[in-house]
Scaffold this motif. Sequence first.
Motif, PDB file in Angstrom:
ATOM      1  N   ALA A   1      17.802 108.944  72.417  1.00  0.00           N
ATOM      2  CA  ALA A   1      19.216 108.639  72.609  1.00  0.00           C
ATOM      3  C   ALA A   1      19.573 107.217  72.197  1.00  0.00           C
ATOM      4  O   ALA A   1      20.466 106.993  71.379  1.00  0.00           O
ATOM      5  CB  ALA A   1      19.600 108.882  74.071  1.00  0.00           C
ATOM      6  N   HIS A   2      18.894 106.237  72.759  1.00  0.00           N
ATOM      7  CA  HIS A   2      19.261 104.841  72.555  1.00  0.00           C
ATOM      8  C   HIS A   2      18.052 104.050  72.062  1.00  0.00           C
ATOM      9  O   HIS A   2      16.916 104.540  72.078  1.00  0.00           O
ATOM     10  CB  HIS A   2      19.788 104.230  73.859  1.00  0.00           C
ATOM     11  CG  HIS A   2      20.989 104.944  74.423  1.00  0.00           C
ATOM     12  ND1 HIS A   2      22.281 104.631  74.078  1.00  0.00           N
ATOM     13  CD2 HIS A   2      21.081 105.958  75.319  1.00  0.00           C
ATOM     14  CE1 HIS A   2      23.114 105.425  74.732  1.00  0.00           C
ATOM     15  NE2 HIS A   2      22.413 106.240  75.497  1.00  0.00           N
ATOM     16  N   ILE A   3      18.332 102.829  71.644  1.00  0.00           N
ATOM     17  CA  ILE A   3      17.267 101.892  71.292  1.00  0.00           C
ATOM     18  C   ILE A   3      16.866 101.075  72.508  1.00  0.00           C
ATOM     19  O   ILE A   3      15.697 100.764  72.702  1.00  0.00           O
ATOM     20  CB  ILE A   3      17.718 100.980  70.136  1.00  0.00           C
ATOM     21  CG1 ILE A   3      18.058 101.830  68.905  1.00  0.00           C
ATOM     22  CG2 ILE A   3      16.647  99.959  69.787  1.00  0.00           C
ATOM     23  CD1 ILE A   3      18.589 101.027  67.745  1.00  0.00           C
ATOM     24  N   HIS A   4      17.838 100.758  73.331  1.00  0.00           N
ATOM     25  CA  HIS A   4      17.590  99.966  74.532  1.00  0.00           C
ATOM     26  C   HIS A   4      17.451 100.889  75.746  1.00  0.00           C
ATOM     27  O   HIS A   4      17.752 102.079  75.675  1.00  0.00           O
ATOM     28  CB  HIS A   4      18.741  98.967  74.734  1.00  0.00           C
ATOM     29  CG  HIS A   4      18.769  97.886  73.695  1.00  0.00           C
ATOM     30  ND1 HIS A   4      18.199  96.655  73.881  1.00  0.00           N
ATOM     31  CD2 HIS A   4      19.287  97.870  72.437  1.00  0.00           C
ATOM     32  CE1 HIS A   4      18.369  95.914  72.802  1.00  0.00           C
ATOM     33  NE2 HIS A   4      19.031  96.632  71.907  1.00  0.00           N
TER      34      HIS A   4
ATOM     35  N   ALA B   1      24.320 105.929  79.389  1.00  0.00           N
ATOM     36  CA  ALA B   1      24.664 104.531  79.127  1.00  0.00           C
ATOM     37  C   ALA B   1      23.371 103.744  79.000  1.00  0.00           C
ATOM     38  O   ALA B   1      22.400 104.003  79.719  1.00  0.00           O
ATOM     39  CB  ALA B   1      25.532 103.960  80.247  1.00  0.00           C
ATOM     40  N   SER B   2      23.350 102.779  78.077  1.00  0.00           N
ATOM     41  CA  SER B   2      22.174 101.944  77.875  1.00  0.00           C
ATOM     42  C   SER B   2      22.536 100.489  78.134  1.00  0.00           C
ATOM     43  O   SER B   2      23.718 100.128  78.253  1.00  0.00           O
ATOM     44  CB  SER B   2      21.619 102.115  76.457  1.00  0.00           C
ATOM     45  OG  SER B   2      22.562 101.674  75.501  1.00  0.00           O
ATOM     46  N   THR B   3      21.496  99.660  78.189  1.00  0.00           N
ATOM     47  CA  THR B   3      21.710  98.253  78.525  1.00  0.00           C
ATOM     48  C   THR B   3      22.343  97.459  77.396  1.00  0.00           C
ATOM     49  O   THR B   3      22.667  96.283  77.595  1.00  0.00           O
ATOM     50  CB  THR B   3      20.366  97.604  78.904  1.00  0.00           C
ATOM     51  OG1 THR B   3      19.433  97.796  77.830  1.00  0.00           O
ATOM     52  CG2 THR B   3      19.803  98.234  80.165  1.00  0.00           C
ATOM     53  N   ASP B   4      22.522  98.063  76.212  1.00  0.00           N
ATOM     54  CA  ASP B   4      23.215  97.363  75.126  1.00  0.00           C
ATOM     55  C   ASP B   4      24.697  97.729  75.078  1.00  0.00           C
ATOM     56  O   ASP B   4      25.327  97.645  74.018  1.00  0.00           O
ATOM     57  CB  ASP B   4      22.554  97.662  73.779  1.00  0.00           C
ATOM     58  CG  ASP B   4      22.557  99.155  73.466  1.00  0.00           C
ATOM     59  OD1 ASP B   4      22.815  99.946  74.390  1.00  0.00           O
ATOM     60  OD2 ASP B   4      22.284  99.520  72.306  1.00  0.00           O
ATOM     61  N   ASN B   5      25.250  98.154  76.220  1.00  0.00           N
ATOM     62  CA  ASN B   5      26.683  98.378  76.422  1.00  0.00           C
ATOM     63  C   ASN B   5      27.200  99.612  75.684  1.00  0.00           C
ATOM     64  O   ASN B   5      28.395  99.714  75.414  1.00  0.00           O
ATOM     65  CB  ASN B   5      27.516  97.163  75.995  1.00  0.00           C
ATOM     66  CG  ASN B   5      26.973  95.852  76.523  1.00  0.00           C
ATOM     67  OD1 ASN B   5      26.079  95.837  77.362  1.00  0.00           O
ATOM     68  ND2 ASN B   5      27.507  94.742  76.033  1.00  0.00           N
ATOM     69  N   ILE B   6      26.322 100.574  75.362  1.00  0.00           N
ATOM     70  CA  ILE B   6      26.722 101.774  74.639  1.00  0.00           C
ATOM     71  C   ILE B   6      26.779 102.954  75.606  1.00  0.00           C
ATOM     72  O   ILE B   6      25.851 103.175  76.392  1.00  0.00           O
ATOM     73  CB  ILE B   6      25.744 102.086  73.490  1.00  0.00           C
ATOM     74  CG1 ILE B   6      25.749 100.962  72.461  1.00  0.00           C
ATOM     75  CG2 ILE B   6      26.094 103.405  72.829  1.00  0.00           C
ATOM     76  CD1 ILE B   6      27.032 100.825  71.681  1.00  0.00           C
ATOM     77  N   VAL B   7      27.880 103.720  75.543  1.00  0.00           N
ATOM     78  CA  VAL B   7      28.026 104.974  76.281  1.00  0.00           C
ATOM     79  C   VAL B   7      28.071 106.103  75.251  1.00  0.00           C
ATOM     80  O   VAL B   7      28.885 106.057  74.317  1.00  0.00           O
ATOM     81  CB  VAL B   7      29.292 104.981  77.155  1.00  0.00           C
ATOM     82  CG1 VAL B   7      29.506 106.351  77.781  1.00  0.00           C
ATOM     83  CG2 VAL B   7      29.187 103.920  78.241  1.00  0.00           C
ATOM     84  N   SER B   8      27.202 107.112  75.403  1.00  0.00           N
ATOM     85  CA  SER B   8      27.093 108.192  74.426  1.00  0.00           C
ATOM     86  C   SER B   8      27.197 109.537  75.124  1.00  0.00           C
ATOM     87  O   SER B   8      26.766 109.688  76.270  1.00  0.00           O
ATOM     88  CB  SER B   8      25.760 108.124  73.661  1.00  0.00           C
ATOM     89  OG  SER B   8      25.607 106.867  73.031  1.00  0.00           O
ATOM     90  N   GLN B   9      27.761 110.506  74.400  1.00  0.00           N
ATOM     91  CA  GLN B   9      27.821 111.889  74.871  1.00  0.00           C
ATOM     92  C   GLN B   9      26.909 112.726  73.990  1.00  0.00           C
ATOM     93  O   GLN B   9      26.974 112.664  72.759  1.00  0.00           O
ATOM     94  CB  GLN B   9      29.246 112.438  74.825  1.00  0.00           C
ATOM     95  CG  GLN B   9      29.358 113.849  75.400  1.00  0.00           C
ATOM     96  CD  GLN B   9      30.711 114.478  75.109  1.00  0.00           C
ATOM     97  OE1 GLN B   9      31.322 114.195  74.096  1.00  0.00           O
ATOM     98  NE2 GLN B   9      31.174 115.348  76.005  1.00  0.00           N
TER      99      GLN B   9
END
Length: 565
Positions: free
Chosen positions: A64-67, A84-92
């Motif tokens: 999902a995320h890199i962070h 949600a990841s720690t790099d401020n990204i919210v994904s569906q």
Amino acid sequence: MNLELLESFGQNYPEEADGTLDCISMALTCTFNRWGTLLAVGCNDGRIVIWDFLTRGIAKIISAHIHPVCSLCWSRDGHKLVSASTDNIVSQWDVLTGDCDQRFRFPSPILKLQCHPRDMDKVLVCPMKSAPVLLTLSDSKHVVLPVDDDSDLNVVAAFDRRGEYIYTGNAKGKILVLSTDTQELVASFRVTTGTSNTTAIKSIEFARKGSCFLINTADRIIRVYDGREILTCGRDGEPEPMQKLQDLVNRTPWKRCCFSGDGEYIVAGSARQHALYIWEKSIGNLVKILHGTRGELLLDVAWHPVRPIIASISSGVVSIWAQNQVENWSAFAPDFKELDENVEYEERESEFDIEDEDKSEPEQTGADAAEDEEVDVTTVDPIVAFCSSDEEMEDCKALLYLPIAPEVEDPEENPFGPPPDASVQAATPEDPLAGSDKKQRQLSSEGGPTKKKARTTVIELQGVPSDEVHPLLGVKGDGKSKKKTAGRPKGSKGKDKDFPFRPKPYKGERPSFPVGAEALGTSAPGGGLGGGGGMKCRAEGGLATGKHAPTPAAECGGSAAMLPC
């Protein structure tokens, strides 16, 4: 496995450890879907691991995320997952395909997100140093919720059980109840201590059944309220909590709190150690303390929606807590009377006859007449435990389980499949991966389905600092924490079983490499060294494409031969 009988036998809370779930990566947060059949775990390398909770096996892994993943939430029907990841990204994410539908970029880290309990188009996001934001996924619009004090932006928020209202709490103990549709203030009150001093709100959690909710505050007390009383009191009301739960002996601060599936119990995880405290909500007494490994810190707690099972995370491992199942083997007579010893059974003369010829036929009235009615054995009644209190039917389109495709050892050698691509046959031994890369590009350009690129929406919030660091990444203490480095691992020197992905072995004539001073002095990320009885090569940071190059012999500790990976 009759779910209706669960509440009929004794207590409904776990009593002992029931194993662990190892996600290979370090687990940070977890959440059950609405039926408890799937458990989503967010890891520190950005992956989301979805477990089939019935078989306790991994059903799907989403890169999902890199962070690190800091918050997860299922949609109501289970087809979507918001992270949600720690790099401020919210994904569906689409759970079946693993594709990303859309992304949202916030200016500050995300502390919590929650999907609307009824409307799958709305998501509640709580950024750091900002007012809560209500996202609309269909048109990528957002609404900033009103707050009580503009100078105090340490706000937490949560939907109520049906999503009609949003409850927000700030660092001064003020609770606001807002209408989800209009964002208008419906009710408000302030949480105070015994000396009328205010205390900061850490989290707000609602029960799946009933109208109760709990508030975890900085004064180490968990207060349980009735939502109907809050709405009745209106603005600036003074409702009294139904229960006040706390650890009077150790004065334990609480990291994470939640209700049981039936709403009758409350579990709270200690912020000091891996310990779970379970209270009975109706009378407020402490019924059980579950102790994990000493010295570990708790990160997250989730109670199974239907069964008395708790999942907790500490030191990157998901621990499962359940009831002690005691087997009771007994012998029963045909009338279901329990027998202590064998009894010779006397069969009646007409017991197994289809029709009793000697029996007189009296007139059937009342209950006797109902026995002759035809019984419906084809209609399937909905499981009450899976239905909400305001619904009568189950969701027929719900995603309860994930299909798992069988693993094929070598799909290229399938005798019933198409012939291998010519580019693969023409690949030289010096460049064995070139053919496979061409084949992948050809499949993606011709017949293979191309993944659509998810659109990213930038959420602009006024007056929000952009240099904030998520609490998961903050370094506290003396640096002896067991947390691993955030982000994707670049390789490890542990055992091969800890590495989830291995490159396929190259079949064919292996290239020969010279062993000399020039070869010993070169190194490549994808190279490996075999020696001392045949050590397996490890891929660091992925498989290198291109020519193989050996690594220095000093890394292997005195190897005499150079072997390619």
